[in-house]
Design a protein around this motif. Structure first.
Motif, PDB file in Angstrom:
ATOM      1  N   GLU A  92       4.366  88.957  25.976  1.00  0.00           N
ATOM      2  CA  GLU A  92       3.208  88.793  26.444  1.00  0.00           C
ATOM      3  C   GLU A  92       1.996  88.376  26.075  1.00  0.00           C
ATOM      4  O   GLU A  92       2.221  88.596  24.945  1.00  0.00           O
ATOM      5  N   VAL A  93       1.460  87.315  26.583  1.00  0.00           N
ATOM      6  CA  VAL A  93       0.644  87.071  26.386  1.00  0.00           C
ATOM      7  C   VAL A  93      -0.445  87.424  25.588  1.00  0.00           C
ATOM      8  O   VAL A  93      -1.824  88.257  26.700  1.00  0.00           O
ATOM      9  N   VAL A  94      -1.305  87.814  24.670  1.00  0.00           N
ATOM     10  CA  VAL A  94      -2.429  88.710  24.429  1.00  0.00           C
ATOM     11  C   VAL A  94      -3.039  87.958  24.040  1.00  0.00           C
ATOM     12  O   VAL A  94      -4.209  88.014  22.799  1.00  0.00           O
ATOM     13  N   PHE A  95      -3.207  86.316  22.902  1.00  0.00           N
ATOM     14  CA  PHE A  95      -4.133  85.505  22.484  1.00  0.00           C
ATOM     15  C   PHE A  95      -3.766  84.516  22.893  1.00  0.00           C
ATOM     16  O   PHE A  95      -2.864  83.669  23.282  1.00  0.00           O
ATOM     17  N   VAL A  96      -5.121  83.992  22.700  1.00  0.00           N
ATOM     18  CA  VAL A  96      -5.238  82.181  23.528  1.00  0.00           C
ATOM     19  C   VAL A  96      -5.753  81.606  22.818  1.00  0.00           C
ATOM     20  O   VAL A  96      -7.157  81.725  22.323  1.00  0.00           O
ATOM     21  N   ALA A  97      -5.298  80.239  22.047  1.00  0.00           N
ATOM     22  CA  ALA A  97      -6.483  79.480  21.224  1.00  0.00           C
ATOM     23  C   ALA A  97      -6.403  77.976  21.586  1.00  0.00           C
ATOM     24  O   ALA A  97      -5.324  77.500  21.521  1.00  0.00           O
ATOM     25  N   LEU A  98      -7.116  77.491  22.408  1.00  0.00           N
ATOM     26  CA  LEU A  98      -7.312  75.864  22.467  1.00  0.00           C
ATOM     27  C   LEU A  98      -8.480  75.017  23.006  1.00  0.00           C
ATOM     28  O   LEU A  98      -9.864  75.961  22.743  1.00  0.00           O
ATOM     29  N   PRO A  99      -8.693  73.929  22.746  1.00  0.00           N
ATOM     30  CA  PRO A  99     -10.008  73.447  22.808  1.00  0.00           C
ATOM     31  C   PRO A  99     -10.933  73.501  24.428  1.00  0.00           C
ATOM     32  O   PRO A  99     -10.480  73.855  25.137  1.00  0.00           O
ATOM     33  N   ASP A 100     -12.574  73.881  23.735  1.00  0.00           N
ATOM     34  CA  ASP A 100     -12.875  74.363  25.612  1.00  0.00           C
ATOM     35  C   ASP A 100     -12.423  72.391  26.295  1.00  0.00           C
ATOM     36  O   ASP A 100     -12.622  73.301  27.965  1.00  0.00           O
ATOM     37  N   ALA A 101     -12.235  72.189  26.027  1.00  0.00           N
ATOM     38  CA  ALA A 101     -12.122  70.355  27.396  1.00  0.00           C
ATOM     39  C   ALA A 101     -10.483  70.236  28.081  1.00  0.00           C
ATOM     40  O   ALA A 101     -11.313  69.599  28.857  1.00  0.00           O
ATOM     41  N   ALA A 102     -10.227  71.315  26.946  1.00  0.00           N
ATOM     42  CA  ALA A 102      -9.421  71.109  28.216  1.00  0.00           C
ATOM     43  C   ALA A 102      -8.861  72.748  29.347  1.00  0.00           C
ATOM     44  O   ALA A 102      -7.503  72.662  30.083  1.00  0.00           O
ATOM     45  N   CYS A 103     -10.021  73.553  29.325  1.00  0.00           N
ATOM     46  CA  CYS A 103     -10.609  74.245  30.032  1.00  0.00           C
ATOM     47  C   CYS A 103     -11.176  73.683  31.610  1.00  0.00           C
ATOM     48  O   CYS A 103     -12.462  73.580  31.729  1.00  0.00           O
ATOM     49  N   ARG A 104     -10.252  73.582  33.077  1.00  0.00           N
ATOM     50  CA  ARG A 104     -10.892  73.493  33.952  1.00  0.00           C
ATOM     51  C   ARG A 104     -11.601  74.444  34.959  1.00  0.00           C
ATOM     52  O   ARG A 104     -11.209  75.683  34.437  1.00  0.00           O
ATOM     53  N   ASP A 105     -12.386  74.376  35.506  1.00  0.00           N
ATOM     54  CA  ASP A 105     -13.422  75.361  36.096  1.00  0.00           C
ATOM     55  C   ASP A 105     -12.629  76.507  36.932  1.00  0.00           C
ATOM     56  O   ASP A 105     -12.912  77.702  37.049  1.00  0.00           O
ATOM     57  N   ASP A 106     -11.250  75.849  37.846  1.00  0.00           N
ATOM     58  CA  ASP A 106     -10.303  77.030  38.349  1.00  0.00           C
ATOM     59  C   ASP A 106      -9.374  77.335  37.882  1.00  0.00           C
ATOM     60  O   ASP A 106      -8.872  78.215  37.905  1.00  0.00           O
ATOM     61  N   GLY A 107      -9.172  77.387  36.372  1.00  0.00           N
ATOM     62  CA  GLY A 107      -8.586  78.074  35.275  1.00  0.00           C
ATOM     63  C   GLY A 107      -7.737  77.575  34.493  1.00  0.00           C
ATOM     64  O   GLY A 107      -6.731  77.315  33.347  1.00  0.00           O
ATOM     65  N   THR A 108      -7.251  75.940  35.786  1.00  0.00           N
ATOM     66  CA  THR A 108      -6.171  75.848  34.518  1.00  0.00           C
ATOM     67  C   THR A 108      -6.593  74.991  33.351  1.00  0.00           C
ATOM     68  O   THR A 108      -7.420  74.649  33.006  1.00  0.00           O
TER      69      THR A 108
END
Length: 209
Positions: free
Chosen positions: A155-171
Motif C-alpha cells: 500500500e502506497v503510504v507516502f509519495v514525493a514528486l515535483p510539482d511540475a509533474a502533477c496535472r490538475d486532474d490527478g494524473t
C-alpha cells in the motif's frame, strides 16, 4: 515469424529470457529500496510494478525465485516497508548496475553512487536522485507455485514528486518527471509527450483531451 511453445522452450536460456521479457512491451523501470532490520540498505532494479487498485492505493511487484540471497524480498518481509522509485534518464547507468549480484554486506547505493533518502517514520530509503518516489507498507505476500516467484503487494503510504509533474486532474506528467520506460532486460527509452484520450463512452467517438 511464428513460434509455438516447443520453439520457445528450445531456445537457449539467455535468449529465451530476453525474448519473453520483451513480449509484454514497454514496462516501468523502478528502483526498489529496502533496508534490513539493522538499517543496512539495498537497492534493486525491477520492471514488474503493477497497479492493483486506488482505494487503498495498491501496487504489486513480482520478485524472482530465491531465498535469503534475494535481499530485497528478505528485507521487505523483515521490515514490512520498501520504496519504489522511477528511473530517469540521468540515472540509467547507475540504476542498471543495481542488477549486479552484490553480496549482502555491499549496498547498491554505495556501489553505484546513488543516495539513500530517508523519510521520518519509514524503515526503507528512497532514492534521492529519483524524481518520483513512494514508500509502501507490505499488505500481502504470495509465493507463486507455478514458477517459485513471489508476488508482493504493498500500500502506497507516502509519495514525493515535483510539482511540475502533477496535472490538475490527478494524473502524473511522466515526461516532465523524466521517467524512462524499459523494454526487455536492458533497453531504456525516453518517453515523448503523450496523446491523451477522453474517457471512453459507448455513445461517443474517441476524443482527444
Amino acid at each position: 515469424m511464428k513460434l509455438n511453445a516447443e520453439n520457445i522452450a528450445a531456445m537457449a536460456s539467455r535468449e529465451r529470457a530476453a525474448f519473453v521479457n520483451s513480449l509484454s512491451g514497454f514496462k516501468a523501470a523502478n528502483l526498489v529500496g529496502t533496508a534490513d532490520s539493522q538499517g543496512h540498505t539495498n537497492l534493486a532494479i525491477m520492471s514488474s510494478a503493477v497497479h492493483l487498485g486506488s482505494h487503498p492505493p495498491l501496487l504489486a511487484l513480482v520478485i524472482r525465485p530465491g531465498g535469503d540471497e534475494r535481499h530485497t524480498l528478505k528485507n521487505i518481509l523483515d521490515t514490512q516497508c520498501y520504496s519504489i522509485n522511477h528511473v530517469n534518464a540521468e540515472i540509467v547507468e547507475a540504476a542498471h548496475q543495481c542488477a549486479a549480484r552484490y553480496p549482502a554486506e555491499v549496498s547498491e547505493f554505495d556501489a553505484t553512487g546513488l543516495t539513500p533518502l530517508w523519510e521520518p517514520g519509514f524503515e526503507a530509503p528512497m532514492v534521492a536522485e529519483a524524481q518520483v518516489s513512494m514508500v509502501l507498507r507490505l499488505r500481502e505476500h504470495m509465493p507463486l507455485a507455478i514458477n517459485s516467484t513471489h508476488m508482493v503487494i504493498g500500500e502506497v503510504v507516502f509519495v514525493a514528486l515535483p510539482d511540475a509533474a502533477c496535472r490538475d486532474d490527478g494524473t502524473l506528467d511522466l515526461v516532465a518527471a523524466g521517467t524512462v520506460a524499459l523494454s526487455g532486460l536492458d533497453a531504456y527509452h525516453r518517453v515523448d509527450a503523450p496523446k491523451r484520450m477522453a474517457y471512453a463512452k459507448p455513445d461517443l467517438p474517441p476524443r482527444r483531451l
